[in-house]
Design a protein around this motif. Structure first.
Motif, PDB file in Angstrom:
ATOM      1  N   GLY A 180      -4.369  75.995  20.119  1.00 33.57           N
ATOM      2  CA  GLY A 180      -3.604  75.265  21.133  1.00 33.57           C
ATOM      3  C   GLY A 180      -2.113  75.484  20.980  1.00 33.57           C
ATOM      4  N   ALA A 181      -1.644  75.541  19.722  1.00 36.69           N
ATOM      5  CA  ALA A 181      -0.217  75.740  19.465  1.00 36.69           C
ATOM      6  C   ALA A 181       0.264  77.092  19.975  1.00 36.69           C
ATOM      7  CB  ALA A 181       0.067  75.618  17.971  1.00 36.69           C
ATOM      8  N   MET A 182      -0.590  78.115  19.919  1.00 34.50           N
ATOM      9  CA  MET A 182      -0.213  79.435  20.440  1.00 34.50           C
ATOM     10  C   MET A 182       0.063  79.368  21.938  1.00 34.50           C
ATOM     11  SD  MET A 182      -2.328  83.044  20.327  1.00 34.50           S
ATOM     12  CE  MET A 182      -3.696  82.377  21.282  1.00 34.50           C
ATOM     13  N   PHE A 183      -0.782  78.674  22.683  1.00 39.75           N
ATOM     14  CA  PHE A 183      -0.575  78.530  24.126  1.00 39.75           C
ATOM     15  C   PHE A 183       0.710  77.737  24.396  1.00 39.75           C
ATOM     16  CE2 PHE A 183      -4.832  80.033  24.257  1.00 39.75           C
ATOM     17  CZ  PHE A 183      -5.021  80.563  25.526  1.00 39.75           C
ATOM     18  N   ARG A 184       0.897  76.685  23.648  1.00 40.26           N
ATOM     19  CA  ARG A 184       2.106  75.868  23.833  1.00 40.26           C
ATOM     20  C   ARG A 184       3.357  76.689  23.547  1.00 40.26           C
ATOM     21  NH1 ARG A 184       0.507  72.175  20.948  1.00 40.26           N
ATOM     22  NH2 ARG A 184       1.658  72.517  19.000  1.00 40.26           N
ATOM     23  N   HIS A 185       3.311  77.533  22.515  1.00 41.47           N
ATOM     24  CA  HIS A 185       4.457  78.370  22.143  1.00 41.47           C
ATOM     25  C   HIS A 185       4.822  79.322  23.280  1.00 41.47           C
ATOM     26  CE1 HIS A 185       7.210  80.528  19.517  1.00 41.47           C
ATOM     27  NE2 HIS A 185       6.618  81.675  19.858  1.00 41.47           N
ATOM     28  N   LEU A 186       3.827  79.929  23.895  1.00 42.60           N
ATOM     29  CA  LEU A 186       4.116  80.849  25.001  1.00 42.60           C
ATOM     30  C   LEU A 186       4.611  80.106  26.234  1.00 42.60           C
ATOM     31  CD1 LEU A 186       2.677  82.934  23.164  1.00 42.60           C
ATOM     32  CD2 LEU A 186       1.728  83.942  25.239  1.00 42.60           C
ATOM     33  N   LYS A 187       4.028  78.938  26.509  1.00 42.88           N
ATOM     34  CA  LYS A 187       4.475  78.147  27.661  1.00 42.88           C
ATOM     35  C   LYS A 187       5.948  77.771  27.519  1.00 42.88           C
ATOM     36  CE  LYS A 187       2.201  76.219  30.572  1.00 42.88           C
ATOM     37  NZ  LYS A 187       1.935  76.523  31.996  1.00 42.88           N
ATOM     38  N   GLU A 188       6.377  77.553  26.292  1.00 42.20           N
ATOM     39  CA  GLU A 188       7.746  77.097  26.047  1.00 42.20           C
ATOM     40  C   GLU A 188       8.753  78.238  25.921  1.00 42.20           C
ATOM     41  OE1 GLU A 188       7.284  74.802  22.528  1.00 42.20           O
ATOM     42  OE2 GLU A 188       6.455  73.035  23.548  1.00 42.20           O
ATOM     43  N   ASN A 189       8.260  79.481  25.702  1.00 39.82           N
ATOM     44  CA  ASN A 189       9.195  80.553  25.364  1.00 39.82           C
ATOM     45  C   ASN A 189       9.144  81.789  26.260  1.00 39.82           C
ATOM     46  OD1 ASN A 189      10.546  79.769  22.608  1.00 39.82           O
ATOM     47  ND2 ASN A 189       8.383  79.191  22.406  1.00 39.82           N
ATOM     48  N   VAL A 190       8.194  81.867  27.175  1.00 38.87           N
ATOM     49  CA  VAL A 190       8.106  83.040  28.043  1.00 38.87           C
ATOM     50  C   VAL A 190       8.624  82.702  29.436  1.00 38.87           C
ATOM     51  CG1 VAL A 190       6.572  84.728  29.122  1.00 38.87           C
ATOM     52  CG2 VAL A 190       6.135  83.964  26.777  1.00 38.87           C
ATOM     53  N   PRO A 191       9.722  83.316  29.861  1.00 37.45           N
ATOM     54  CA  PRO A 191      10.244  83.078  31.210  1.00 37.45           C
ATOM     55  C   PRO A 191       9.231  83.533  32.259  1.00 37.45           C
ATOM     56  CG  PRO A 191      11.866  84.202  29.833  1.00 37.45           C
ATOM     57  CD  PRO A 191      10.576  84.233  29.074  1.00 37.45           C
ATOM     58  N   GLY A 192       9.035  82.728  33.287  1.00 36.49           N
ATOM     59  CA  GLY A 192       8.141  83.097  34.379  1.00 36.49           C
ATOM     60  C   GLY A 192       6.672  82.899  34.094  1.00 36.49           C
ATOM     61  N   ILE A 193       6.354  82.282  32.969  1.00 42.36           N
ATOM     62  CA  ILE A 193       4.938  82.142  32.628  1.00 42.36           C
ATOM     63  C   ILE A 193       4.209  81.184  33.568  1.00 42.36           C
ATOM     64  CG2 ILE A 193       5.069  80.206  30.974  1.00 42.36           C
ATOM     65  CD1 ILE A 193       3.148  82.015  29.197  1.00 42.36           C
ATOM     66  N   ASP A 194       4.951  80.323  34.223  1.00 44.65           N
ATOM     67  CA  ASP A 194       4.323  79.408  35.184  1.00 44.65           C
ATOM     68  C   ASP A 194       3.843  80.124  36.442  1.00 44.65           C
ATOM     69  OD1 ASP A 194       4.697  77.209  33.539  1.00 44.65           O
ATOM     70  OD2 ASP A 194       6.664  76.720  34.384  1.00 44.65           O
ATOM     71  N   ARG A 195       4.261  81.384  36.623  1.00 42.11           N
ATOM     72  CA  ARG A 195       3.825  82.148  37.793  1.00 42.11           C
ATOM     73  C   ARG A 195       2.453  82.786  37.593  1.00 42.11           C
ATOM     74  NH1 ARG A 195       8.925  84.684  37.209  1.00 42.11           N
ATOM     75  NH2 ARG A 195       7.846  86.687  36.914  1.00 42.11           N
ATOM     76  N   VAL A 196       1.963  82.777  36.346  1.00 41.98           N
ATOM     77  CA  VAL A 196       0.672  83.413  36.059  1.00 41.98           C
ATOM     78  C   VAL A 196      -0.320  82.381  35.533  1.00 41.98           C
ATOM     79  CG1 VAL A 196       1.779  85.607  35.533  1.00 41.98           C
ATOM     80  CG2 VAL A 196       1.262  84.016  33.665  1.00 41.98           C
ATOM     81  N   LYS A 197      -1.558  82.806  35.511  1.00 41.12           N
ATOM     82  CA  LYS A 197      -2.629  81.969  34.969  1.00 41.12           C
ATOM     83  C   LYS A 197      -2.831  82.336  33.492  1.00 41.12           C
ATOM     84  CE  LYS A 197      -6.246  81.930  37.572  1.00 41.12           C
ATOM     85  NZ  LYS A 197      -7.506  82.439  38.179  1.00 41.12           N
ATOM     86  N   LEU A 198      -2.885  81.344  32.635  1.00 40.01           N
ATOM     87  CA  LEU A 198      -3.175  81.574  31.225  1.00 40.01           C
ATOM     88  C   LEU A 198      -4.672  81.372  30.981  1.00 40.01           C
ATOM     89  CD1 LEU A 198      -0.298  79.953  29.112  1.00 40.01           C
ATOM     90  CD2 LEU A 198      -0.731  82.374  29.578  1.00 40.01           C
ATOM     91  N   SER A 199      -5.265  82.285  30.218  1.00 39.84           N
ATOM     92  CA  SER A 199      -6.707  82.260  30.000  1.00 39.84           C
ATOM     93  C   SER A 199      -7.023  82.230  28.513  1.00 39.84           C
ATOM     94  CB  SER A 199      -7.347  83.498  30.638  1.00 39.84           C
ATOM     95  OG  SER A 199      -8.755  83.450  30.545  1.00 39.84           O
ATOM     96  N   ALA A 200      -8.088  81.512  28.157  1.00 37.02           N
ATOM     97  CA  ALA A 200      -8.540  81.397  26.765  1.00 37.02           C
ATOM     98  C   ALA A 200      -9.865  82.125  26.594  1.00 37.02           C
ATOM     99  CB  ALA A 200      -8.695  79.926  26.381  1.00 37.02           C
ATOM    100  N   HIS A 201      -9.960  82.921  25.526  1.00 40.52           N
ATOM    101  CA  HIS A 201     -11.179  83.677  25.233  1.00 40.52           C
ATOM    102  C   HIS A 201     -11.455  83.520  23.745  1.00 40.52           C
ATOM    103  CE1 HIS A 201     -13.853  87.348  25.867  1.00 40.52           C
ATOM    104  NE2 HIS A 201     -13.796  87.254  24.546  1.00 40.52           N
TER     105      HIS A 201
END
Length: 513
Positions: A180-201
Motif C-alpha cells: 500500500g505504501a508503494m502506491f501512496r508514494h507514487l500518488k504523492e510524487n508522480v506529476p499527472g498520476i491522477d490522469r491514469v488508472k493505477l492497477s494492482a497485480h
C-alpha cells in the motif's frame, strides 16, 4: 462507493500455471463466462508467444463485446505489432506492455542500465499509442524496484501516453502495509498520476495476494488484477472471487467495490476448474466444496438456530444452487434445451442434439442427474472443435483380482481409420491401461501426473480424469469424464495425445499458408 475495475488474467497468467494447456475453444468458452462474470478487462493471452495464443486472442477480441479484451506484449515493436493484429477487432483495443524495473531484473535478466530501461519503456508506449487508444504499462517486479526510480519511469511513461500503470508484486514478496505504501508514494510524487488508472497485480507466494490487493485499493489503486480460483505462476495470483466477495461482505469497512456479478462466481470457478484440470482445494475460501459445510455439532446447532452465527457468506450469493436435481430420464429434448439456455449455454441444434444424446445415455445409468452433470455434458459440446479426433477409444477392459497381474485390453480407431487392438499389464489397473495405450499411439509418452475426481455426489457420480504428460517431448494435458473412472482415464489419455497432434497439425498448416 468508488468503483474498482476488475482485470482478469486467468487466460494469460492463470494459464501459465504448471500443467495447464488450454486450446482456442476452451479459452473462448472461459472468456465468454468472464464476460458474464462482468470482468471489466479480460487478458486473453500473449499474442506474440505462439500462433495458438494469437488465434485465441483474436477470436476472443472478435467475440467479447461488453468487456475490454487485452493481450500481453514485451516492450518490443514486433510484439506490439502482433498484438495489434490480434486485438484490433476489439470494441476498445487495449494492450498490456511490461518491462522489468527492479535492480535484480535489470542487471541479471535485461542486462540494461536504468537509463536504457526508461528509454525502452517510453519508446514502447509511444509506439503502442500509434495503434491502441488504451495502453497499460507494467513495471515488472515493481515492489522490489527502487522507489525513486519507479517514480521516474512512471512519470515518463505517463508523458508518453500510458493510460494505466500497473505496479505488480511479481514474486509475492510484499506485505499489505508495504505494498500500500508503494502506491501512496507514487500518488504523492508522480506529476499527472491522477490522469491514469493505477492497477494492482499481486502474487500469492506468501499467501497475502488478496490482502495486498486490498491495501493497494486503500492507497489509490482503481484496478485490481487476478485470476479465477487464484491460478497463476508458482503459488498463483490474487483470487478474484475472494476479493469480490470480501469487498461485498465488508461494505461496513470498505468504501469501494466491484461490478462483478457475484451469482456467476460458482459457475465461473467450476468452468475454469473443469477446463484447466486444476481441482479446487476443499477448504478454499468462497468456492471450495467445504466453504459452506458445518461439521462441528456446536456449529450445526448454531446454524439451525440462526445461519449468521457461523455463516457470513450464503451459498446463494455466489450462485450455488441448493436445488441440484433438474432433469431425469423421461425429460424431453425441449426441456433439455430450455435448461441449457437457462444455464447460459449457446449451442447449435446439432450440438444440442449431441448433448441430449449424451444426457439420455447418462440418465439410463444414473438415477438422478445434477446440474454439475449437465455443466459437464454441455461444456464438452460447447468447446468441441470441428477437428475429427485423431484417436478414438472403442473399448477398454481390465482384468484384476487379488494375487493376479492387472491386464488391460484396449481397442482404438487410428488416425487412418484402422481398428487397433493391444493388451498389456501393469502394477495396477490404470498403469495397465496406460501401458497398453502407449503401445497403440505412435510416439514417445512420459506420464507426469494423473488425477481422478468425482463430479457431484453419490456412488454413481461421474468421474473426471486429468492426465498431464509429454508426447514426443512436448507437454500436453488431457481430460475426460465417464461413470467408470478407468474408462475416463483411458479417454483422458487419448485426449492429451489428440490435443498435441491437433496442435501440431495447426502449426504445420500455419507454416504452409
Amino acid at each position: 462507493m468508488r468503483k474498482i475495475d476488475v482485470f482478469d488474467t486467468t487466460l494469460r497468467d492463470g494459464e501459465q500455471s504448471a500443467g495447464i494447456n488450454l486450446n482456442t475453444a476452451e479459452k473462448l468458452e472461459i472468456a465468454k463466462q468472464l464476460e458474464r462474470f462482468n470482468a471489466d478487462v479480460i487478458e486473453a493471452g500473449f499474442p506474440a508467444s505462439s500462433q495458438g495464443d494469437f488465434e485465441a486472442v483474436k477470436k476472443i477480441a472478435q467475440t467479447v463485446k461488453s468487456s475490454i479484451v487485452t493481450g500481453l506484449a514485451r516492450s518490443v515493436k514486433s510484439d506490439i505489432d502482433t498484438s495489434w493484429e490480434a486485438l484490433k477487432y476489439g470494441e476498445q483495443p487495449h494492450i498490456h506492455i511490461f518491462l522489468a524495473t527492479s535492480p535484480i531484473h535489470m542487471t541479471h535478466k535485461l542486462k540494461k542500465t536504468p537509463d536504457q530501461v526508461v528509454d525502452i519503456a517510453v519508446e514502447s508506449v509511444k509506439y503502442a499509442k500509434k495503434h491502441f487508444p488504451l495502453v497499460q504499462w507494467s513495471a515488472e517486479d515493481a515492489f522490489r524496484s527502487d522507489p525513486d526510480f519507479l517514480v521516474r519511469v512512471v512519470r515518463e511513461v505517463i508523458k508518453a501516453g500510458a493510460t494505466t500503470i500497473n505496479l505488480p508484486d511479481t514474486v509475492g514478496y510484499a506485505t499489505p502495509s508495504e505494498y500500500g505504501a508503494m502506491f501512496r508514494h507514487l500518488k504523492e510524487n508522480v506529476p499527472g498520476i491522477d490522469r491514469v488508472k493505477l492497477s494492482a497485480h499481486c502474487h500469492n507466494d506468501l499467501g497475502m495476494a488478496v490482502a495486498n490487493t486490498i491495501a493497494a485499493i486503500e492507497n489509490g489503486a482503481d484496478q485490481v488484477e487476478g485470476t479465477i480460483n487464484g491460478l497463476g505462476e508458482r503459488a498463483g495470483n490474487a483470487a478474484l472471487e475472494e476479493l469480490a466477495v470480501a469487498l461485498h461482505i465488508r461494505q461496513d469497512k470498505f468504501t469501494f467495490g466491484t461490478d462483478v456479478k457475484l451469482d456467476e462466481i460458482k459457475r465461473t470457478s467450476q468452468l475454469v476448474s473443469q477446463l484447466t484440470g486444476m481441482a479446487i482445494q476443499a477448504n478454499k475460501a468462497v468456492v471450495g466444496k467445504n466453504a459452506f459445510a458445518h461439521e462441528s455439532g456446536i456449529h450445526q446447532d448454531g446454524m439451525l438456530k440462526e445461519r449468521t452465527t457461523y455463516e457470513i457468506i450464503t451459498p446463494e450469493l455466489i450462485g450455488e444452487n441448493s436445488t441440484q436435481i433438474v432433469l431425469g430420464k423421461h425429460s424431453g429434448r425441449h426441456a433439455f434445451k430450455d435448461k441449457a439456455i437457462a444455464l447460459g449455454f449457446e449451442l447449435s441444434d446439432e450440438k444440442i442434439t449431441e448433448a441430449f444424446k449424451a444426457f439420455k445415455e447418462l440418465a439410463d445409468k444414473k438415477k438422478e442427474i445434477s446440474e454439475d452433470d449437465l455443466y459437464v455434458l454441455l461444456t464438452d459440446q460447447q468447446i468441441q472443435e470441428e477437428e475429427v479426433p485423431v484417436y478414438e477409444l472403442k473399448s477398454v477392459q481390465v482384468q484384476y483380482g487379488n494375487g493376479s497381474i492387472p491386464t488391460a485390453s484396449v481397442s482404438v480407431i487410428s488416425p487412418d481409420g484402422d481398428l487397433l487392438q493391444e493388451a498389456s499389464t501393469g502394477s495396477g489397473s490404470v498403469e495397465a491401461i496406460c501401458n497398453t495405450l502407449e503401445r497403440l499411439v505412435k510416439g514417445k509418452v512420459h506420464l507426469l501426473d494423473y488425477r481422478v475426481t468425482s463430479i457431484g455426489k453419490g456412488r454413481d457420480a461421474l468421474g473426471e480424469a486429468v492426465v498431464n504428460m509429454t508426447y514426443n517431448g512436448k507437454s500436453t494435458t488431457g481430460r475426460d469424464v465417464a461413470q467408470d473412472v478407468l474408462e475416463a482415464s483411458a479417454k483422458a489419455y487419448l485426449n492429451a495425445i489428440n490435443r498435441q497432434l491437433v496442435n501440431e497439425r495447426k502449426r504445420s498448416y500455419a507454416k504452409t499458408v
